[in-house]
Design an enzyme around this catalytic site. Structure first.
Site, PDB file in Angstrom:
ATOM      1  N   GLU A 178       0.721  -1.123   0.127  1.00 35.98           N
ATOM      2  CA  GLU A 178       0.061  -0.071   0.046  1.00 35.98           C
ATOM      3  C   GLU A 178       0.815   1.452   0.134  1.00 35.98           C
ATOM      4  O   GLU A 178       1.227   1.753   1.012  1.00 35.98           O
ATOM      5  CB  GLU A 178      -0.900   0.076   1.157  1.00 35.98           C
ATOM      6  N   LYS A 220      -2.308  -2.102  -3.293  1.00 38.47           N
ATOM      7  CA  LYS A 220      -3.377  -1.021  -2.809  1.00 38.47           C
ATOM      8  C   LYS A 220      -3.060   0.565  -2.707  1.00 38.47           C
ATOM      9  O   LYS A 220      -2.381   0.900  -1.974  1.00 38.47           O
ATOM     10  CB  LYS A 220      -3.541  -1.373  -1.412  1.00 38.47           C
TER      11      LYS A 220
HETATM   12  P1  13P Z   1      -9.424   4.205   3.994  1.00 36.24           P
HETATM   13  O1  13P Z   1      -9.956   3.530   2.773  1.00 36.24           O
HETATM   14  O2  13P Z   1     -10.218   4.947   5.070  1.00 36.24           O
HETATM   15  O3  13P Z   1      -8.437   5.303   2.974  1.00 36.24           O
HETATM   16  O4  13P Z   1      -8.541   3.125   4.815  1.00 36.24           O
HETATM   17  C1  13P Z   1      -7.809   2.484   3.949  1.00 36.24           C
HETATM   18  C2  13P Z   1      -6.397   1.918   4.531  1.00 36.24           C
HETATM   19  O5  13P Z   1      -6.381   0.681   4.748  1.00 36.24           O
HETATM   20  C3  13P Z   1      -5.457   3.028   4.898  1.00 36.24           C
HETATM   21  O6  13P Z   1      -4.396   2.449   5.355  1.00 36.24           O
END
Ligand code: 13P
Length: 340
Positions: A178, A220
């Site tokens: 991510e 992500k």
């Molecule tokens: P949000 O969809 O609220 O941005 O959260 C996703 C997430 O895992 C942030 O690390």
């Protein structure tokens, strides 16, 4: 089962045409902020009740294939004494775990951040796997300014993601990678596209250097949008800029891309996902979501800290899960949003 077969099995169960991933892995500080915003105190009991309420929603397994937990949740139980990872699995939802330990400033790169948690990662992952986790998540954060991210920020954050992903795969745990490019600021959508492209190029270069198997990971990323203070772009524009960026940077060997919501409203996040999934876009990956706020906000507000509101909260959660499933098939409409 070999490690590769184990990774493939988890990927096969997580990448489908209908379902998405619930990010319920808010750290103690973040969940406190979210709960406070709707007038709820962040006690351990409230967090346990709330997260078991989400996972016990009838039929939620039709729309959600995975849940990311925070470490506390891995050992919590529902009212009947079932551990929450087991409760998730009983709904057909694979349990996963956030393993980064939060972020701080990156020395030598003013304005950039870096995430902690590589020390002891292998031991922690092994422990979480014994509790049922089959995938993990690590988040690096990139603020956009005129000077950020810096070249050092790009390489240092990419290195962290790649090292984490390599450790996960060596243990048969699918890594969610991510790199979150923040929505904060007044930058244009073009500037966001430029930064997202730099970030993804650095991340995939590091993943290659560390021998991460692209077929056995999930990306992500952020969607490419203007900064929060710069106004909104249409879903079609967000989809076009996001796909242009992804097609330039992400090899088709990556099976799935599950976006974060990053501060978009629940409706915006669903509409944008829907625009991304129009068949004419020709994306070579399965495009889905791994939303935190955009899946949970209406449910949290409906709960309001009163267990008597359980049915209402579950209804609100199921609605967002279902509408995002429609968006994954490119079949979400304003009428369907308004219908329930
Ligand atoms: P949000 O969809 O609220 O941005 O959260 C996703 C997430 O895992 C942030 O690390």
């Amino acid at each position: 089962m070999s490690t590769a077969a184990e990774l493939q099995k988890t990927i096969d169960e997580m990448i489908d045409g209908e379902r998405g991933i619930l990010a319920a892995d808010e750290s103690s500080g973040t969940i406190e902020k979210r709960l406070k915003a709707v007038g709820i105190e962040s006690t351990e009991e409230n967090r346990r009740w709330y997260r078991s309420m989400l996972l016990s929603t009838t039929e939620v397994g039709r729309y959600i294939c995975g849940v990311i937990f925070y470490e506390e949740t891995m050992t919590q139980k529902d009212d009947k004494g079932t551990p929450l990872p087991e409760l998730a699995a009983s709904q057909g939802i694979i349990p996963g775990i956030k393993v980064d330990k939060g972020k701080g400033p990156l020395p030598g790169a003013p304005g950039d951040m870096i995430t902690y948690g590589l020390d002891g990662l292998e031991e922690r992952l092994t422990h979480y796997k014994s509790l049922g986790a089959r995938f993990a998540k690590w988040r690096e954060v990139y603020p956009i300014t005129d000077h950020n991210p810096t070249p050092l920020g790009l390489t240092a954050n990419a290195e962290m993601l790649a090292r984490y992903a390599a450790v996960c795969q060596s243990l048969g745990i699918v890594p969610i990678v991510e790199p979150e490019v923040l929505i904060d600021g007044n930058h244009s959508i073009e500037r966001s596209a430029e930064v997202n492209e730099q970030v993804l190029n650095a991340v995939f270069s590091a993943l290659r250097q560390h021998g991460v198997t692209l077929e056995h990971m999930i990306l992500k990323p952020s969607m490419v949008t203007p900064g929060k203070e710069a106004g909104k772009s249409s879903p079609e524009e967000v989809a076009a800029m996001t796909l242009r960026t992804l097609k330039r940077c992400v090899p088709p060997a990556v099976p799935g891309i599950n976006f974060l919501s990053g501060g978009q409203t629940p409706e915006e996040a669903t509409a944008n996902l829907n625009a991304l999934n129009q068949p004419e876009n020709g994306a070579p990956w399965k495009l889905g979501m791994s939303y935190g706020r955009a899946l949970q906000e209406p449910a949290m507000a409906a709960w309001a800290g009163d267990t008597a509101n359980k049915a209402l909260a579950q209804q609100a959660f199921l609605k967002r899960a279902r509408l995002n499933s429609l968006a994954k098939k490119g079949q979400y409409t304003a009428e369907k949003e308004a219908a329930d």
